[in-house]
Design a protein around this motif. Structure first.
Motif, PDB file in Angstrom:
ATOM      1  N   LEU A 150       0.837  -1.204   0.000  1.00 52.17           N
ATOM      2  CA  LEU A 150       0.000   0.000   0.000  1.00 52.17           C
ATOM      3  C   LEU A 150       0.870   1.251   0.000  1.00 52.17           C
ATOM      4  CD1 LEU A 150      -2.796  -1.071   2.466  1.00 52.17           C
ATOM      5  CD2 LEU A 150      -3.142  -0.242   0.145  1.00 52.17           C
ATOM      6  N   GLY A 151       2.188   1.101   0.250  1.00 53.88           N
ATOM      7  CA  GLY A 151       3.015   2.271   0.025  1.00 53.88           C
ATOM      8  C   GLY A 151       3.644   2.890   1.251  1.00 53.88           C
ATOM      9  N   THR A 152       3.497   2.248   2.435  1.00 56.03           N
ATOM     10  CA  THR A 152       4.215   2.858   3.566  1.00 56.03           C
ATOM     11  C   THR A 152       5.698   2.501   3.407  1.00 56.03           C
ATOM     12  OG1 THR A 152       3.918   0.812   4.727  1.00 56.03           O
ATOM     13  CG2 THR A 152       2.301   2.533   5.131  1.00 56.03           C
ATOM     14  N   SER A 153       6.571   3.352   3.969  1.00 52.47           N
ATOM     15  CA  SER A 153       8.005   3.054   3.781  1.00 52.47           C
ATOM     16  C   SER A 153       8.432   2.121   4.906  1.00 52.47           C
ATOM     17  CB  SER A 153       8.770   4.363   3.835  1.00 52.47           C
ATOM     18  OG  SER A 153       8.473   4.975   5.084  1.00 52.47           O
ATOM     19  N   THR A 155       7.423   1.002   7.675  1.00 49.08           N
ATOM     20  CA  THR A 155       7.217   1.134   9.128  1.00 49.08           C
ATOM     21  C   THR A 155       6.314   0.031   9.673  1.00 49.08           C
ATOM     22  OG1 THR A 155       7.428   3.491   8.747  1.00 49.08           O
ATOM     23  CG2 THR A 155       6.661   2.808  10.894  1.00 49.08           C
ATOM     24  N   ARG A 228      -7.991   3.131   0.128  1.00 49.29           N
ATOM     25  CA  ARG A 228      -7.241   2.260  -0.798  1.00 49.29           C
ATOM     26  C   ARG A 228      -7.742   0.820  -0.760  1.00 49.29           C
ATOM     27  NH1 ARG A 228      -2.055   3.085  -2.718  1.00 49.29           N
ATOM     28  NH2 ARG A 228      -2.351   1.146  -3.829  1.00 49.29           N
TER      29      ARG A 228
ATOM     30  N   LEU C  10       0.176   9.090  13.343  1.00 45.60           N
ATOM     31  CA  LEU C  10       1.379   9.878  13.652  1.00 45.60           C
ATOM     32  C   LEU C  10       1.724   9.724  15.131  1.00 45.60           C
ATOM     33  CD1 LEU C  10       0.615  13.079  11.549  1.00 45.60           C
ATOM     34  CD2 LEU C  10       2.450  11.440  11.165  1.00 45.60           C
ATOM     35  N   THR C  13       3.653   6.445  15.665  1.00 45.05           N
ATOM     36  CA  THR C  13       5.064   6.470  15.227  1.00 45.05           C
ATOM     37  C   THR C  13       5.871   7.381  16.147  1.00 45.05           C
ATOM     38  OG1 THR C  13       4.230   8.023  13.621  1.00 45.05           O
ATOM     39  CG2 THR C  13       4.935   5.896  12.802  1.00 45.05           C
TER      40      THR C  13
ATOM     41  N   PRO D 253       2.716  10.846   1.024  1.00 37.61           N
ATOM     42  CA  PRO D 253       1.490  10.185   0.567  1.00 37.61           C
ATOM     43  C   PRO D 253       1.321  10.333  -0.940  1.00 37.61           C
ATOM     44  CG  PRO D 253       1.032  11.765   2.328  1.00 37.61           C
ATOM     45  CD  PRO D 253       2.427  11.976   1.879  1.00 37.61           C
ATOM     46  N   TRP D 331       8.560  12.706   9.175  1.00 38.37           N
ATOM     47  CA  TRP D 331       7.648  11.978  10.079  1.00 38.37           C
ATOM     48  C   TRP D 331       6.433  11.500   9.290  1.00 38.37           C
ATOM     49  CZ3 TRP D 331       4.639  14.854  14.534  1.00 38.37           C
ATOM     50  CH2 TRP D 331       3.969  13.905  15.309  1.00 38.37           C
ATOM     51  N   ILE D 332       5.940  12.387   8.409  1.00 32.35           N
ATOM     52  CA  ILE D 332       4.788  11.997   7.575  1.00 32.35           C
ATOM     53  C   ILE D 332       5.210  10.821   6.687  1.00 32.35           C
ATOM     54  CG2 ILE D 332       3.469  12.729   5.546  1.00 32.35           C
ATOM     55  CD1 ILE D 332       2.242  14.220   7.597  1.00 32.35           C
ATOM     56  N   ARG D 333       6.420  10.879   6.148  1.00 32.50           N
ATOM     57  CA  ARG D 333       6.847   9.813   5.240  1.00 32.50           C
ATOM     58  C   ARG D 333       6.938   8.495   5.992  1.00 32.50           C
ATOM     59  NH1 ARG D 333      12.494   8.719   2.248  1.00 32.50           N
ATOM     60  NH2 ARG D 333      11.843   6.805   1.266  1.00 32.50           N
ATOM     61  N   GLY D 334       7.284   8.556   7.257  1.00 32.59           N
ATOM     62  CA  GLY D 334       7.423   7.300   7.997  1.00 32.59           C
ATOM     63  C   GLY D 334       6.105   6.695   8.405  1.00 32.59           C
ATOM     64  N   THR D 335       5.008   7.406   8.211  1.00 33.45           N
ATOM     65  CA  THR D 335       3.736   6.902   8.761  1.00 33.45           C
ATOM     66  C   THR D 335       2.708   6.600   7.680  1.00 33.45           C
ATOM     67  OG1 THR D 335       4.186   8.499  10.489  1.00 33.45           O
ATOM     68  CG2 THR D 335       2.064   7.402  10.566  1.00 33.45           C
ATOM     69  N   LEU D 336       2.609   7.474   6.683  1.00 29.60           N
ATOM     70  CA  LEU D 336       1.380   7.389   5.877  1.00 29.60           C
ATOM     71  C   LEU D 336       1.532   6.464   4.671  1.00 29.60           C
ATOM     72  CD1 LEU D 336       0.017  10.994   5.910  1.00 29.60           C
ATOM     73  CD2 LEU D 336      -0.460   9.078   7.390  1.00 29.60           C
ATOM     74  N   LEU D 337       0.364   5.972   4.231  1.00 24.31           N
ATOM     75  CA  LEU D 337       0.316   5.128   3.027  1.00 24.31           C
ATOM     76  C   LEU D 337       0.291   6.038   1.804  1.00 24.31           C
ATOM     77  CD1 LEU D 337      -1.694   3.791   5.380  1.00 24.31           C
ATOM     78  CD2 LEU D 337      -2.125   2.160   3.615  1.00 24.31           C
ATOM     79  N   ARG D 338       0.303   5.424   0.638  1.00 22.97           N
ATOM     80  CA  ARG D 338       0.330   6.184  -0.628  1.00 22.97           C
ATOM     81  C   ARG D 338      -1.079   6.235  -1.202  1.00 22.97           C
ATOM     82  NH1 ARG D 338       3.494   2.935  -3.274  1.00 22.97           N
ATOM     83  NH2 ARG D 338       5.362   3.856  -2.351  1.00 22.97           N
ATOM     84  N   LEU D 339      -1.423   7.351  -1.832  1.00 20.92           N
ATOM     85  CA  LEU D 339      -2.748   7.493  -2.437  1.00 20.92           C
ATOM     86  C   LEU D 339      -2.691   7.002  -3.881  1.00 20.92           C
ATOM     87  CD1 LEU D 339      -3.926  10.988  -1.184  1.00 20.92           C
ATOM     88  CD2 LEU D 339      -5.212   8.876  -1.006  1.00 20.92           C
ATOM     89  N   ARG D 340      -3.827   6.515  -4.363  1.00 15.37           N
ATOM     90  CA  ARG D 340      -3.894   6.130  -5.786  1.00 15.37           C
ATOM     91  C   ARG D 340      -4.043   7.391  -6.625  1.00 15.37           C
ATOM     92  NH1 ARG D 340      -8.354   2.121  -5.804  1.00 15.37           N
ATOM     93  NH2 ARG D 340      -9.568   3.981  -6.219  1.00 15.37           N
ATOM     94  N   ILE D 341      -3.717   7.320  -7.895  1.00 14.85           N
ATOM     95  CA  ILE D 341      -3.659   8.526  -8.737  1.00 14.85           C
ATOM     96  C   ILE D 341      -5.030   9.193  -8.815  1.00 14.85           C
ATOM     97  CG2 ILE D 341      -3.998   7.190 -10.875  1.00 14.85           C
ATOM     98  CD1 ILE D 341      -1.829  10.304 -10.602  1.00 14.85           C
ATOM     99  N   GLN D 343      -7.493   9.032  -6.589  1.00  7.77           N
ATOM    100  CA  GLN D 343      -7.838   9.636  -5.296  1.00  7.77           C
ATOM    101  C   GLN D 343      -7.055  10.928  -5.094  1.00  7.77           C
ATOM    102  OE1 GLN D 343      -6.645   6.269  -3.088  1.00  7.77           O
ATOM    103  NE2 GLN D 343      -8.641   5.279  -3.143  1.00  7.77           N
TER     104      GLN D 343
END
Lengths: 397, 170, 211, 412
Positions: A150-153, A155, A228, C10, C13, D253, D331-341, D343
């Motif tokens: 799903l795209g998390t790095s 974690t 998603r 958040l 984490t 995201p 911090w955001i990069r370490g937590t959140l999932l990725r959105l579809r194009i 969305q």
């Protein structure tokens, strides 16, 4: 192709998969507009192991998906015909390399049914403990990989691996190896766990719900996760039953079929636990099935540790070598983390099985991958594949 | 300062000529974008910062995207377009019209009285005064331009949108 | 409210970030080459042959080349050639010994079936995992000399198993000596003795598998 | 462009120390060159400071992500000759730089050589241009432009051109598709980004970043700073700015282009070695420039949070806030999932743009009612907050219609 054919295709597409719709997949010719054929795998970061999907894209949507596997075929069943019954036991670890303990038990169950071998109570309890610990390992692995797709790095994956490593350390201090345990024998278990091991396992199991709660607060309510996965890869219960799909994927579609309740093999009837059932049959339900099953496994483990009886772990009359079951056939099956894992053995009285067949739940759950992916984008196809939870060792054997 | 003027002028004309001569459509489109950047450099040289940045923002940022997308989606840019005349009569006609247009342009340029000495750049007016002017006397013109752009946008959408069924229920 | 799930995520984490500084449960990195890895006692990698003492390894090999492990090994990675002559073993009985005993560690999958089926406790599982060889074939084919390791090494690796095995072997040797002494006494007491009792057959394999 | 800055106050204090150094250097050159040396100096300072800032952002990102994930992060790289020196991985970025430079730079045969070479050059050049107008300190502003913010966004849009050139130049079907997708993302988030900045311009009445930073000076009761983020419309604008900045710099995201679920690694597929490192550097420069703008517009630029903290030089406050925003992005990069194009674009057009437009109205209301004092000030705050919260909740509910955590029944 004029505009009307476009809507014709859509009608054809939406009809497929619904009861009464065409069962033969509509064939799309290349000139329906520029279909783009993409081959994802076998070296693709998000297919779990060497698995290839040849996807035909109409713009964003998937129109056709052909799974290609067999890259990891090791001729397991033919080798088993030329090895003794005991000799095949270490090879069963390599089938589904994430849950070797429950695969060992499935094989031992089949051989014991073939030879009528009795198993002492303590060994039955130990087998349930090992199977449920393996379910925790497998489900935490799956949930971690699903979030990676799903795209998390990494974690959530690393949180899940942190818990999984603790369980694998327990397996290593008991059976000698983290993933290739080779722990069950026909008539019981190979090693009797020490009291310290049981205490460590008890501590781990008591701490597991805390990890699950942390996981759920972090991810289950996450809006991006809901967007998603909800409504993605919907599986119709009737189709799932027809295709022989078992395990969490089937239960997510609303069919409450769990071998531990249906067969009642081992001492499972003595334990009270519940079987979660989903209703939408999409990727979100399959994810929640794993989380809820982990909570049930923790309950089973706590009951098992509480009333683990004393006594031998191996049936005294069990023969290790020179094991020649009488001619006949047997099919032993159990509820593995991925679904119904079965071993079908035909014996002709010789020390080697005449025929040795494995029912791989991963492969059978994979047959409906295309029906789930039609109409979605490639990003969804990767997530749907992740939610089915396949391990290529078991798919290709 | 005239050295800078000559340099920018030379670059601008060079980019425009190269754009015309280049066979690869994408290359000529990008050289056209280079020419627009040259125009922005002219504005900066003349001290009109606001117009220069607006020029870069609008042309180099957005219109260049439209041009490149148009080139890309209509025809494969890479293949060199065949450049030769169908018949002699067409060639003569082409030359005559080109000559006429060039004559008119030259006449206009030479005709207008331009004092040779570079006049000192007027006091740099602040963006606030510019805004007041735009919102004051020229407000009507601004609104009309806005309306025209919106109409053009809606027109493009109507033409481009194939009547896609409401996206299938997720 | 939109975004509340993301905020909770958040928060988790952040808790893990803070925890990684003070809570050992949230800092899992073991810097391997610097801090040596602590292997559990039951850990198994490649097998090794047990010898009674370190001074004369080839002389005191427990292995009697019965080739049971060679037959039982699923990937068939053990190769044994029996010796022609016999040699007295620890209990004084003349036994064969393996002239050639090779294990191809490239094929072996450390499943320890050989240890389980060996009736003489002659082969045990080692714990070396830093195995590197310059070539794939000769480098990984361990011959008899490379495989033989003394009983003291076995005690160091698997203390509980070693103690249990020594206890059983000691009892067997004591029983063998009493029988020999009894036989000698019976021979001394009655000058024309009956044929000496048949030496005890090797311990029947049916006994519970030694861990 | 006035050459001589306002005369720095006499006496050596940290605030004007950099100016004294600069003047000392500039005056060592003949008059004709002074103008040139003055700007050359500020360029070299920006390049070195933000080059190092980029280097340590990469190492900070890897170590922070590691700490989020209960592990250590790179701590092995030290100096080649001082083996025993323990440096906790601080020289990691220089090791990465050497690796990137020495790696083979593969250019596909069918590639359009000119575009393939020009793309990284253009993207780094334009992403660096953004730093020219950021006010790093009370006196430290490289170029004082009247239309500074317009300049900043003009420089920002050209990166789209470079991404197109990279996608087209590689002559690879998938990288072209991914470049199209990246452009769709950039264009659809250009609008919320600019719309979230317009309220600040509307209230401060100027496009110059220096005046905006000055406008946020002063504290009520010496404790509450007048930063824009502490007003309802400012807070809403800041949130929209954050989301749009994340999308503009292709981060967490929204990191669609190099997501593995995409076909291949986006428009960067055909790049390797130093050119890939250039793209990587440009992404970070773009992110730092956008964060710098965010700090200037909403977080009070170089203003100190409390009156008494004025003694700490202003440029340290700016860099501190900049580092804070970068840490937030990590911090955001370490937590959140990725959105579809789909969305992602729906979020922009159906959620962010309407909210940004409403926020514009909100700022207009705020600007027109400075006179309300006492109880009226509370009413002003309430109305302004309502204009932000009510549409947020309504649009949010419509956006997430049909998505909710579910409860499950149990079979046996």
């Amino acid at each position: 192709m004029s505009c009307s054919d476009q809507s014709g295709l859509d009608a054809e597409l939406s009809a497929f998969g619904r009861p009464g719709g065409p069962t033969v997949r509509p064939v799309h010719d290349q000139f329906h507009g520029d279909l783009l054929e993409v081959s994802m795998g076998p070296q693709h970061p998000s297919t779990h192991g060497v698995f290839r999907m040849v996807v035909t894209l109409d713009g964003e949507q998937i129109v056709k998906l052909k799974p290609v596997f067999g890259y990891l075929h090791r001729n397991h069943e033919k080798i088993a015909e030329n090895t003794s019954y005991l000799g095949s036991m270490p090879y069963t670890d390599r089938l589904d390399y994430l849950c070797s303990m429950s695969t060992n038990w499935a094989y031992a169950l089949a051989v014991e049914k073939l030879s009528g071998q009795a198993v002492p109570d303590r060994a039955q309890y130990l087998r349930i403990i090992m199977a449920e610990l393996t379910r925790l390992v497998n489900h935490s692995c799956l949930v971690g990989f699903l979030f990676n797709d799903l795209g998390t790095s990494f974690t959530p994956l690393l949180y899940a691996f942190r818990e999984r490593e603790k369980i694998l350390d327990l397996f290593e201090s008991l059976s000698g190896s983290r993933m290739m345990c080779n722990y069950q024998r026909f008539g019981g278990c190979r090693v009797d766990p020490s009291p310290e091991w049981l205490a460590a396992a008890q501590a781990l199991v008591d701490g597991f719900p805390r990890f699950l709660d942390e996981y759920e607060t972090m991810l289950t309510g996450n809006e991006i996760m809901l967007a998603r996965t909800q409504g993605v890869g919907r599986l119709d219960p009737a189709h799932a039953v027809n295709a022989g799909i078992t395990g969490p994927v089937l239960r997510a579609s609303g069919v409450g079929y769990d071998l531990r309740k249906v067969d009642g093999y081992g001492f499972y009837p003595r334990f009270d636990f519940r079987v979660p059932v989903g209703e939408a049959g999409d990727t979100y339900d399959r994810y929640m099935m794993r989380i809820l099953e982990m909570r049930e496994s923790v309950k089973i483990l706590q009951q098992a540790f509480r009333d683990l009886p004393a006594g031998p772990v191996m049936d005294p009359k069990a023969k290790l070598r020179g094991f020649r079951p009488k001619a006949g056939e047997a099919y032993g099956r159990l509820e593995g983390p991925k679904g119904e894992l079965g071993f079908y053995l035909i014996s002709d009285g010789s020390p080697n099985p005449w025929r040795y067949r494995v029912r791989p739940p991963s492969l059978i759950n994979l047959t409906l991958l295309e029906e789930m992916c039609l109409g979605h984008t490639i990003a969804d196809a990767v997530v749907i594949l992740g939610s089915i939870d396949i391990v290529l060792g078991e798919v290709d054997r | 300062m005239t050295l800078a003027l000559l340099l920018i002028a030379f670059l601008l004309l060079g980019a425009a000529v190269a754009a015309m001569l280049s066979r690869n459509l994408i290359h000529s489109a990008l050289l056209l974008v280079g020419a627009w950047a040259g125009i922005a450099a002219f504005y900066l040289w003349a001290g009109a910062e606001f117009v220069a940045f607006a020029q870069v923002l609008v042309y180099v940022g957005a219109v260049s995207m439209v041009v490149l997308f148009a080139v890309l989606l209509t025809r494969q840019g890479a293949t060199a377009a065949p450049v030769e005349f169908d018949s002699v009569k067409r060639m003569i006609g082409g030359l005559i019209t080109a000559g006429g247009v060039a004559g008119v342009l030259l006449g206009a340029i030479l005709g207008t009285p331009m004092d040779v000495t570079a006049a000192p750049p007027p006091a740099a007016i602040s963006v606030r005064q510019l805004g007041a002017q735009l919102m004051g006397p020229h407000a009507a013109a601004l609104l009309i331009v806005g309306v025209i752009l919106t109409v053009a946008l809606l027109g493009a959408i109507v033409i481009a949108a194939v009547d896609k069924p409401e996206d299938p229920a997720p | 409210m939109l975004g509340s799930g993301i905020l909770k995520g958040l928060g988790v984490t952040a808790k893990n970030f803070a925890g990684s500084y003070h809570d050992p449960a949230r800092m899992v990195t073991q810097e391997y080459p610097d801090t040596p890895v602590k292997l559990p006692e039951a850990y198994r990698n490649f097998p090794f042959l047990v010898t009674e003492n370190a001074t004369d390894p080839m002389g005191t090999l427990r292995c009697v080349a019965c080739q049971i492990c060679e037959k039982e090994c699923p990937p068939q990675c053990i190769y044994i050639e029996k010796s022609k002559d016999k040699k007295p073993d620890a209990t004084g009985k003349p036994q064969l010994y393996p002239a050639v005993f090779a294990i191809d560690t490239a094929v072996c999958m450390s499943c320890q079936l050989c240890v389980e089926v060996c009736p003489f406790d002659a082969i045990k599982m080692d714990q070396i995992f830093e195995v590197a060889a310059t070539n794939r074939f000769a480098g990984l084919l361990l011959n008899r000399e490379q495989l033989a390791k003394p009983n003291s090494y076995f005690h160091q690796l698997h203390p509980t198993d070693a103690a249990e095995v020594d206890g059983r072997l000691g009892a067997e040797r004591k029983a063998a000596e009493e029988k020999a002494r009894a036989a000698a006494a019976a021979k001394a007491a009655a000058p024309k003795p009956a044929a000496p009792a048949v030496t005890p057959a090797p311990k029947p394999a049916a006994g519970g598998p030694t861990p | 462009m006035s050459i001589m800055p306002p005369e720095p106050s006499p006496g050596l204090d940290l605030e004007t120390a950099p100016l004294l150094v600069r003047d000392w250097i500039v005056h060592r050159f003949p008059d004709a060159l002074q103008w040139f040396v003055h700007h050359l100096l500020s360029i070299t300072v920006i390049l070195t400071v933000f080059g190092l800032f980029f280097a340590f952002t990469t190492i900070a990102e890897r170590k922070l992500l590691a700490r989020l994930q209960n592990r250590l992060g790179p701590n092995r790289s030290g100096l080649p000759w001082f083996r025993s020196l323990k440096l906790w991985g601080l020289t990691q970025p220089f090791a990465d730089a050497i690796k990137a430079i020495t790696k083979e730079d593969v250019v596909p045969a069918a590639a359009d050589k000119v575009l393939h070479f020009l793309a990284p050059v253009v993207i780094v050049a334009f992403s660096l241009l953004g730093f020219a107008v950021l006010p790093f300190g009370r006196h430290l502003i490289p170029v004082e432009l009247d239309a500074a913010i317009l300049y900043f966004f003009a420089a920002g849009t050209a990166t789209e051109l470079a991404i197109f050139m990279a996608g087209w130049g590689s002559r690879n079907k998938y990288s072209l598709l991914s470049a199209m997708r990246a452009l769709a993302q950039l264009i659809s988030y250009e609008l919320p980004l600019i719309l979230s900045v317009v309220p600040v311009i509307l209230v401060t009445g100027t496009l110059s970043t220096r005046d905006i930073a000055l406008a946020q000076g002063g504290w009520t009761w010496g404790v509450l700073p007048h930063w824009h983020v502490f007003t309802p419309w400012g807070f809403a604008g800041f949130l929209i700015f954050l989301v749009a900045a994340l999308a503009e710099s292709n981060r967490s995201p929204f990191d669609l282009p190099e997501a593995e679920s995409e076909l291949i690694a986006g428009h960067l597929t055909e790049y390797s070695g130093f050119k890939y490192a250039l793209f990587f550097m440009a992404e970070y420069f773009g992110l730092t420039a956008l964060s710098g703008l965010g700090v200037t517009l909403f977080l009070g630029g170089w203003q100190a949070p409390f009156a008494i903290l004025e003694i700490i030089p202003s440029y340290l406050w700016f860099m501190g806030k900049l580092a804070g925003m970068i840490v937030f992005f990590i911090w955001i990069r370490g937590t959140l999932l990725r959105l579809r194009i789909d969305q992602l674009t729906r979020l922009s057009w159906k959620f962010l743009v309407p909210l940004a437009l409403l926020n514009l109205g909100n700022a207009a209301f705020w600007a027109l009612t400075p006179g309300w004092t006492g109880p009226l000030a509370l009413a002003r705050w309430a109305v302004s907050a309502a204009i932000v919260i009510v549409p947020f909740v309504l649009l949010g509910r419509r956006l997430t219609a049909g998505y909710a955590p579910r409860t499950y029944r149990y079979a046996a």
